[in-house]
Design a protein around this motif. Structure first.
Motif, PDB file in Angstrom:
ATOM      1  N   ILE A  30       0.937  -1.055   0.068  1.00  0.00           N
ATOM      2  CA  ILE A  30       0.073  -0.067   0.031  1.00  0.00           C
ATOM      3  C   ILE A  30       0.982   1.399   0.066  1.00  0.00           C
ATOM      4  CG2 ILE A  30      -1.825   1.261   1.175  1.00  0.00           C
ATOM      5  CD1 ILE A  30      -3.062  -0.803   0.025  1.00  0.00           C
ATOM      6  N   SER A  31       2.007   1.283   0.770  1.00  0.00           N
ATOM      7  CA  SER A  31       2.999   2.415   0.777  1.00  0.00           C
ATOM      8  C   SER A  31       3.428   2.691  -0.409  1.00  0.00           C
ATOM      9  CB  SER A  31       3.979   2.161   2.099  1.00  0.00           C
ATOM     10  OG  SER A  31       3.306   2.171   3.244  1.00  0.00           O
ATOM     11  N   HIS A  32       3.925   1.641  -0.898  1.00  0.00           N
ATOM     12  CA  HIS A  32       4.589   1.655  -2.371  1.00  0.00           C
ATOM     13  C   HIS A  32       3.549   2.507  -3.394  1.00  0.00           C
ATOM     14  CE1 HIS A  32       7.182   0.751  -5.835  1.00  0.00           C
ATOM     15  NE2 HIS A  32       5.900   0.031  -6.477  1.00  0.00           N
ATOM     16  N   ASN A  33       2.309   1.822  -3.326  1.00  0.00           N
ATOM     17  CA  ASN A  33       1.418   2.192  -4.157  1.00  0.00           C
ATOM     18  C   ASN A  33       1.037   3.830  -4.255  1.00  0.00           C
ATOM     19  OD1 ASN A  33       1.213  -0.063  -5.922  1.00  0.00           O
ATOM     20  ND2 ASN A  33      -0.324  -0.864  -4.701  1.00  0.00           N
ATOM     21  N   VAL A  34       1.017   4.071  -2.762  1.00  0.00           N
ATOM     22  CA  VAL A  34       0.842   5.510  -2.522  1.00  0.00           C
ATOM     23  C   VAL A  34       1.836   6.414  -3.057  1.00  0.00           C
ATOM     24  CG1 VAL A  34       0.460   7.244  -0.596  1.00  0.00           C
ATOM     25  CG2 VAL A  34      -0.910   5.029  -0.697  1.00  0.00           C
ATOM     26  N   ARG A  35       3.156   6.096  -2.668  1.00  0.00           N
ATOM     27  CA  ARG A  35       4.303   6.866  -3.287  1.00  0.00           C
ATOM     28  C   ARG A  35       4.226   6.727  -4.929  1.00  0.00           C
ATOM     29  NH1 ARG A  35       8.429   3.424  -0.756  1.00  0.00           N
ATOM     30  NH2 ARG A  35       7.293   3.117   1.083  1.00  0.00           N
ATOM     31  N   ALA A  36       4.050   5.634  -5.499  1.00  0.00           N
ATOM     32  CA  ALA A  36       3.939   5.612  -6.653  1.00  0.00           C
ATOM     33  C   ALA A  36       2.704   6.670  -7.392  1.00  0.00           C
ATOM     34  CB  ALA A  36       3.550   4.484  -7.397  1.00  0.00           C
ATOM     35  N   LEU A  37       1.650   6.627  -6.809  1.00  0.00           N
ATOM     36  CA  LEU A  37       0.679   7.693  -6.966  1.00  0.00           C
ATOM     37  C   LEU A  37       0.914   9.023  -7.005  1.00  0.00           C
ATOM     38  CD1 LEU A  37      -2.426   8.239  -8.133  1.00  0.00           C
ATOM     39  CD2 LEU A  37      -3.086   7.518  -5.644  1.00  0.00           C
ATOM     40  N   PHE A  38       1.613   9.333  -5.657  1.00  0.00           N
ATOM     41  CA  PHE A  38       2.067  10.528  -5.442  1.00  0.00           C
ATOM     42  C   PHE A  38       3.043  11.102  -6.460  1.00  0.00           C
ATOM     43  CE2 PHE A  38       5.209  13.456  -3.661  1.00  0.00           C
ATOM     44  CZ  PHE A  38       4.346  14.440  -3.024  1.00  0.00           C
ATOM     45  N   ASP A  39       4.155  10.299  -6.829  1.00  0.00           N
ATOM     46  CA  ASP A  39       5.077  10.526  -7.929  1.00  0.00           C
ATOM     47  C   ASP A  39       4.244  10.955  -9.101  1.00  0.00           C
ATOM     48  OD1 ASP A  39       7.275  10.370  -6.255  1.00  0.00           O
ATOM     49  OD2 ASP A  39       7.698   8.176  -6.847  1.00  0.00           O
ATOM     50  N   PHE A  40       3.347  10.205  -9.593  1.00  0.00           N
ATOM     51  CA  PHE A  40       2.527  10.386 -10.722  1.00  0.00           C
ATOM     52  C   PHE A  40       1.813  11.706 -10.755  1.00  0.00           C
ATOM     53  CE2 PHE A  40      -1.587  10.317 -12.659  1.00  0.00           C
ATOM     54  CZ  PHE A  40      -1.387  10.132 -13.988  1.00  0.00           C
ATOM     55  N   LEU A  41       1.211  12.113  -9.731  1.00  0.00           N
ATOM     56  CA  LEU A  41       0.578  13.393  -9.614  1.00  0.00           C
ATOM     57  C   LEU A  41       1.514  14.379  -9.649  1.00  0.00           C
ATOM     58  CD1 LEU A  41      -2.188  12.321  -7.041  1.00  0.00           C
ATOM     59  CD2 LEU A  41      -2.335  12.668  -9.151  1.00  0.00           C
ATOM     60  N   VAL A  42       2.758  14.506  -9.173  1.00  0.00           N
ATOM     61  CA  VAL A  42       3.792  15.426  -9.125  1.00  0.00           C
ATOM     62  C   VAL A  42       4.112  15.522 -10.639  1.00  0.00           C
ATOM     63  CG1 VAL A  42       5.986  16.108  -8.394  1.00  0.00           C
ATOM     64  CG2 VAL A  42       4.661  15.416  -6.854  1.00  0.00           C
ATOM     65  N   LYS A  43       4.417  14.558 -11.160  1.00  0.00           N
ATOM     66  CA  LYS A  43       4.649  14.495 -12.728  1.00  0.00           C
ATOM     67  C   LYS A  43       3.622  15.306 -13.497  1.00  0.00           C
ATOM     68  CE  LYS A  43       8.427  10.973 -12.444  1.00  0.00           C
ATOM     69  NZ  LYS A  43       8.675   9.430 -12.944  1.00  0.00           N
ATOM     70  N   PHE A  44       2.315  14.785 -13.344  1.00  0.00           N
ATOM     71  CA  PHE A  44       1.293  15.237 -13.914  1.00  0.00           C
ATOM     72  C   PHE A  44       1.020  16.620 -13.818  1.00  0.00           C
ATOM     73  CE2 PHE A  44      -3.199  15.995 -14.194  1.00  0.00           C
ATOM     74  CZ  PHE A  44      -3.495  15.439 -15.409  1.00  0.00           C
ATOM     75  N   GLU A  45       1.313  16.973 -12.516  1.00  0.00           N
ATOM     76  CA  GLU A  45       1.000  18.689 -12.147  1.00  0.00           C
ATOM     77  C   GLU A  45       2.049  19.467 -13.253  1.00  0.00           C
ATOM     78  OE1 GLU A  45       1.131  21.785  -8.685  1.00  0.00           O
ATOM     79  OE2 GLU A  45       2.379  20.027  -8.529  1.00  0.00           O
ATOM     80  N   ALA A  46       3.262  18.980 -13.019  1.00  0.00           N
ATOM     81  CA  ALA A  46       4.400  19.717 -13.655  1.00  0.00           C
ATOM     82  C   ALA A  46       4.113  19.818 -15.203  1.00  0.00           C
ATOM     83  CB  ALA A  46       5.685  19.001 -13.303  1.00  0.00           C
ATOM     84  N   THR A  47       3.765  18.730 -15.870  1.00  0.00           N
ATOM     85  CA  THR A  47       3.566  18.537 -17.278  1.00  0.00           C
ATOM     86  C   THR A  47       2.068  19.380 -17.468  1.00  0.00           C
ATOM     87  OG1 THR A  47       4.299  16.226 -17.210  1.00  0.00           O
ATOM     88  CG2 THR A  47       2.997  17.095 -19.288  1.00  0.00           C
TER      89      THR A  47
END
Length: 85
Positions: A30-47
């Motif tokens: 769960i922690s790994h998936n939350v981190r992966a989701l957070f990383d995706f959202l950060v990249k999505f925001e920047a893009t």
């Protein structure tokens, strides 16, 4: 009989340890998936910010061109002699 109780207790401890490891593995996933989701959202925001900034610049350019064309059309309408040979 004392020995049977010891085996039962050992089995219970083993079951508890296995359940604990299963819970830890689940939490880790769960922690790994939350981190992966957070990383995706950060990249999505920047893009998204980058693309919106680029689009905003293009819209600003188009607005300036449109204003220029409006002035030219207004001038041509008010003074048609300027544009006829």
């Amino acid at each position: 009989m004392a020995r049977a109780g010891g085996i039962t207790e050992a089995v219970n401890v083993g079951i508890a340890v296995q359940a604990d490891w299963d819970n830890r593995e689940f939490i880790s996933q769960i922690s790994h998936n939350v981190r992966a989701l957070f990383d995706f959202l950060v990249k999505f925001e920047a893009t998204t910010k980058s693309k919106l900034a680029s689009l905003n610049e293009k819209l600003d350019t188009l607005e300036r061109r449109l204003e220029l064309i409006e002035v030219q059309v207004g001038t041509a309408t008010a003074n048609p002699s300027l544009f006829t040979p």
